[in-house]
Design an enzyme around this catalytic site. Structure first.
Site, short mmCIF file in Angstrom:
data_model
loop_
_atom_site.label_atom_id
_atom_site.label_comp_id
_atom_site.label_asym_id
_atom_site.label_seq_id
_atom_site.Cartn_x
_atom_site.Cartn_y
_atom_site.Cartn_z
N LYS A 116 40.97 50.14 44.82
CA LYS A 116 40.76 50.06 43.45
C LYS A 116 42.08 50.66 42.89
O LYS A 116 42.42 50.25 41.62
CB LYS A 116 39.45 50.78 42.83
CG LYS A 116 38.35 50.14 43.21
CD LYS A 116 37.20 50.17 42.13
CE LYS A 116 35.96 49.17 42.52
NZ LYS A 116 34.85 49.20 41.69
N LYS A 198 34.28 38.80 48.92
CA LYS A 198 32.97 39.01 48.65
C LYS A 198 32.76 38.53 46.91
O LYS A 198 33.72 38.94 46.26
CB LYS A 198 32.29 40.50 48.67
CG LYS A 198 32.61 41.45 47.82
CD LYS A 198 31.54 42.49 47.76
CE LYS A 198 32.08 43.43 46.69
NZ LYS A 198 31.08 44.48 46.37
N LYS A 201 31.06 41.08 40.74
CA LYS A 201 30.98 41.33 39.14
C LYS A 201 32.41 41.08 38.42
O LYS A 201 32.38 40.73 37.45
CB LYS A 201 30.37 42.33 38.62
CG LYS A 201 28.92 42.62 38.77
CD LYS A 201 28.41 43.99 38.04
CE LYS A 201 27.76 44.58 38.95
NZ LYS A 201 28.68 45.78 39.66
#
Ligand code: ATP
Ligand code: LTN
Length: 332
Positions: A116, A198, A201
């Site tokens: 991140k 993957k 969202k």
């Protein structure tokens, strides 16, 4: 929380965007079935979402949408707790205490932090770094026995166990040391546009990700555009990531095995298969979307649900928080 003898299962999900087919097949669908076997505690991890900058109006909408969507999937507030993390003040408070029992080196090794911070290089804030201590607080406050999570969260759970053992080693048995719970039938859903990553969202490529609330025609379009390969044969094999992913999704929503799917689509092209997968997903999501529409129109009911769970969560979590503070040496 009717049966005290059942084990406690606990899991949170970030309301960082609209819930995806990956979240549903990989996590929420299992939460629903776990409600029978466990005393379940679920929550929206809204405090965790601000480790990445959010737009205020959008964040409010995402939280209510996620709450209504997860209820629509079958979480029942008569059986389980389902609250909003920021409404229960003990989470932020225990997270601070646990920060002082978590090492810089441990947090530096977390792969989610590395990923991140690479993705949001302009905002590598302290919250992103200490994210795992807040997650440990979420879990340890409720003396959870098991934590259903995807494989991506195992490292955080291992750190939670280390923190709990360290604290217990210093002060006696304050926290239950939780186990990870990887559900047997938890599918890992990959992006339809890049099947090596993957489905997520926060994916920038909207076509790669199917949202629970997408209209049927949008879902069909996304499946028709899914990346496949040039072999034109529906079979599960190495190197066929796109088709493997579609077969996994189709299997997860129909209950069919890979062998059955291969047999059903023998001699048929990818076009037919993509339509079949799209239609099966649309049918699975149809009742969820209908229930969501009802729930989101009734904000008073939603509020009643989360306030009820918030209050119970506050009471349960205060017990552990008070015990931890007392052991550390605070004057209460
Ligand atoms: P974000 O994009 O904000 O990182 P996300 O969509 O990746 O979010 P999380 O909120 O991190 O999802 O995860 C919620 C739960 O859903 C976790 O238990 C996670 O393991 C599971 N999950 C997330 N994405 C998938 C996926 N593609 N397939 C299966 N399970 C998933
Ligand atoms: N980090 C998790 C969300 C999360 C969580 C938790 C999961 C926050 N607190 C406690 C299990 C238990 C995620 O990104 N999926």
């Amino acid at each position: 929380m009717e049966n005290e003898k059942k084990k406690i299962a606990l899991s949170l999900i970030q309301p960082s965007g609209t819930i995806t087919l990956g979240n549903y097949l990989g996590a929420i669908r299992n939460w629903v079935t776990m409600q029978e076997e466990f005393n379940c505690i679920f929550a929206l991890a809204d405090l965790h979402t601000i480790t990445v900058r959010q737009e205020p109006a959008k964040m409010r909408k995402n939280i209510l949408d996620a709450y209504a969507s997860i209820l629509a999937c079958g979480i029942d507030v008569e059986k389980s707790l389902f609250f909003i993390q920021s409404h229960v003040s003990s989470h932020a408070e225990l997270a601070w205490l646990l920060n002082c029992y978590t090492q810089f080196g441990e947090l530096s090794r977390m792969t989610q932090f590395k990923d991140k911070s690479a993705k949001h290089a302009d905002n590598i804030n302290a919250g992103l770094f200490t994210y795992p201590s807040l997650m440990a607080a979420d879990i340890l406050l409720y003396q959870a026995d098991c934590v259903p999570v995807g494989a991506d969260q195992l490292q955080h759970l291992e750190l939670t166990r280390d923190i709990a053992n360290r604290f217990n080693g210093l002060y006696g048995n304050v926290f239950k040391v939780p186990e990870a719970y990887i559900p047997k039938n938890g599918a890992r859903v990959m992006s339809l546009q890049d099947p090596t990553r993957k489905m997520s969202k926060s994916d920038e490529n909207a076509n790669g990700c199917v949202h629970l609330l997408d209209p049927p025609e949008v879902i069909m379009k996304k499946f028709k555009r899914a990346i496949t390969d040039s072999e034109a044969c529906v079979r599960y094999a190495e190197g066929k990531d796109g088709i493997n992913n579609l077969m996994d999704i189709y299997g997860a929503v129909t209950g069919l095995t890979h062998e059955q799917i291969e047999k059903d689509f023998e001699g048929k092209g990818y076009g037919d298969f993509k339509v079949a997968v799209g239609e099966a997903v649309v049918e699975t999501l149809r009742p969820i979307k209908a229930e969501y529409e009802k729930l989101i129109a009734d904000k008073a009911y939603l509020e009643e649900c989360y306030r009820k769970s918030d209050d119970i969560a506050q009471k349960i979590s205060q017990r552990t928080l008070t015990k931890a503070k007392k052991k550390i040496g605070f004057v209460l």
